[in-house]
Design an enzyme around this catalytic site. Structure first.
Site, PDB file in Angstrom:
ATOM      1  N   GLY A  12       0.910  -1.301  -0.095  1.00 28.22           N
ATOM      2  CA  GLY A  12       0.076   0.087   0.008  1.00 28.22           C
ATOM      3  C   GLY A  12       0.832   1.198   0.095  1.00 28.22           C
ATOM      4  CG  ASP A 143      -1.462  -0.898   8.009  1.00 26.13           C
ATOM      5  OD1 ASP A 143      -2.453  -0.355   8.335  1.00 26.13           O
ATOM      6  OD2 ASP A 143      -1.235  -1.796   6.988  1.00 26.13           O
ATOM      7  NE  ARG A 191      -5.352  -7.346   6.654  1.00 27.06           N
ATOM      8  CZ  ARG A 191      -6.455  -7.451   5.519  1.00 27.06           C
ATOM      9  NH1 ARG A 191      -7.366  -7.901   5.855  1.00 27.06           N
ATOM     10  NH2 ARG A 191      -6.174  -6.528   4.787  1.00 27.06           N
ATOM     11  CG  LEU A 301      -9.458  10.558   1.396  1.00 30.52           C
ATOM     12  CD1 LEU A 301     -10.878  11.180   2.124  1.00 30.52           C
ATOM     13  CD2 LEU A 301      -8.984  11.450   0.243  1.00 30.52           C
ATOM     14  NE  ARG A 303      -3.487   3.668   0.051  1.00 31.10           N
ATOM     15  CZ  ARG A 303      -3.663   2.424  -0.503  1.00 31.10           C
ATOM     16  NH1 ARG A 303      -3.765   1.337   0.522  1.00 31.10           N
ATOM     17  NH2 ARG A 303      -4.078   2.010  -1.700  1.00 31.10           N
TER      18      ARG A 303
END
Length: 412
Positions: A12, A143, A191, A301, A303
């Site tokens: 990501g 994350d 997650r 948004l 990231r």
């Protein structure tokens, strides 16, 4: 440095990942690399021999500064899982054939857990087969769940955006009169680790009370208890704002979003795509409490907000990119660059290396002691950890009132 360098981006994107790319490029050039290649769409693109000479695209200092301020992955990303070496040695032979052809001395991969798995496998193969190419991982993930590093580049800017957006949502909620009250549920990425969702508490200050509840995926989520807590809050105030991780789960292990069939895609690494948690909880609140409720997904948004990056984050992202090239040039391989915090006040951080075998496929979660006893908020220790990472600003280079990014032709 006598040979060439190749760099790729994976997983990501973030608003700081391109600052790491700029750090790799500048350090490699300064150390004498003949060429610095960029993989188009990571290791997956390299397998198709898709790569570029970065010097043809980063032509001057302005381009470097634009690159630092450009969100997403400039080179393109991928989520491609290399097989185990014994399962498909032909893939590794193909990759090393391409690296040999390009005379690659140093292979740099910018990414998170899955990207470090790629570095681990490639460095292991090189050692077994006697290749001299060096493989170094550069940490990247909003994350903040990579092991052994104090934090990851990309997290500080995402946390800054989340804290700011939460504050604006609270301000908007307090300004509106809905009669029966308003409940807003903000869904934030995460997650298995709640680092991002906890950052919603950054909105709390002299001019803002912050969110009323914060739920992280580290603890089991009870829908019934949640509804009752919101009911009690609505008896005292007009509007309620809740921050939840997309990955919050019930005691039986099911994701809350699965209660509305919000999971319908699994990537190459077996990760379910999560969506719909906020909308489910908002609908549940509206139906059971008879008030107005809305779900807001910050989604990509959080990231991609390069207009609100942390200066500390951009600087550190650049530094870890440069540190990776330096490490490879000095003979290290199979390592990931990490950030080591020296002090909080004043904030000081330095780079170091850790064996990638100890990093790949290991998730760092929020410590239980940084979540309050009721499991519905973060503690001061959490805030003391994250506040130094969001300091400072990097203003965009504006053209016609809109931020300018480093542009490339997608036909590469």
């Amino acid at each position: 440095m006598k040979g060439n360098v190749i760099v790729g981006q994976s997983g990501g994107p973030t608003s700081a990942i391109n600052s790491s790319l700029a750090g790799v490029y500048r350090t490699a050039i300064d150390r004498g690399a003949k060429k610095v290649y960029g993989m188009r769409h990571g290791i997956q693109g390299l397998l198709e021999e898709k790569y570029i000479d970065l010097s043809e695209h980063i032509r001057n200092e302005l381009d470097e500064e634009l690159l630092k301020r450009t969100p997403a992955a400039y080179l393109g990303s991928c989520r491609y899982k290399l097989p185990e070496i014994h399962e498909n040695p032909e893939i590794f032979e193909k990759i090393f054939g391409i690296l040999d052809k390009l005379e690659i001395e140093c292979f740099i991969y910018i990414g998170g857990n899955d990207s470090m798995d790629t570095i681990k496998k490639l460095s292991d193969y090189a050692i077994v087969k006697g290749y001299t190419t060096k493989f170094i991982g550069v940490p990247k993930t909003i994350d903040n769940d990579l092991a052994l590093t104090d934090h990851t580049p990309g997290y500080g800017s995402a946390a800054k955006y989340i804290g700011t957006s939460t504050k604006e949502i609270i301000r908007d909620s307090n300004a509106l009169e809905y009669g029966k009250g308003l409940v807003t549920v903000i869904e934030i990425m995460g997650r298995n680790a709640g680092w991002l969702t906890g950052a919603a508490a950054l909105s709390k200050g002299e001019d803002c009370e912050g969110p009323d509840l914060i739920y992280l995926p580290e603890l089991a989520f009870d829908v019934e208890k949640f509804v009752e807590k919101v009911r009690g809050l609505l008896e005292k105030k007009q509007s309620v704002v809740v921050a939840v991780s997309e990955g919050i789960r019930l005691a039986d292990g099911r994701y809350v979003c699965e209660l509305t069939d919000g999971v319908d895609y699994v990537d190459a690494f077996g990760h379910k795509q999560l969506s719909g948690t906020a909308n489910y909880l908002a609908c549940r609140i509206a139906n059971e409490l008879g008030c107005k409720a809305r779900g807001i997904e910050l989604s990509t948004l959080q990231r991609a907000a390069s207009h609100l990056v942390s200066r500390i984050d951009i600087i550190e992202a650049y530094q870890v990119g440069g540190a990776a090239v330096k490490a490879a040039d000095e003979g290290d391989t199979g390592e990931m660059v990490i950030l080591e915090r020296i002090s909080d006040d004043p904030y000081q951080c330095t780079t170091s290396l850790r064996n990638v075998h100890k990093v790949s496929n290991v998730e760092k979660v929020v410590p239980r002691k940084w979540i309050n006893e009721d499991g519905d908020y973060v503690t001061e220790e959490f805030l003391n950890y994250v506040k130094p990472l969001i300091q400072g600003d990097v203003p965009p280079i504006m053209v016609d009132g809109i931020p300018r990014h480093l542009y490339h032709n997608d036909k590469w």
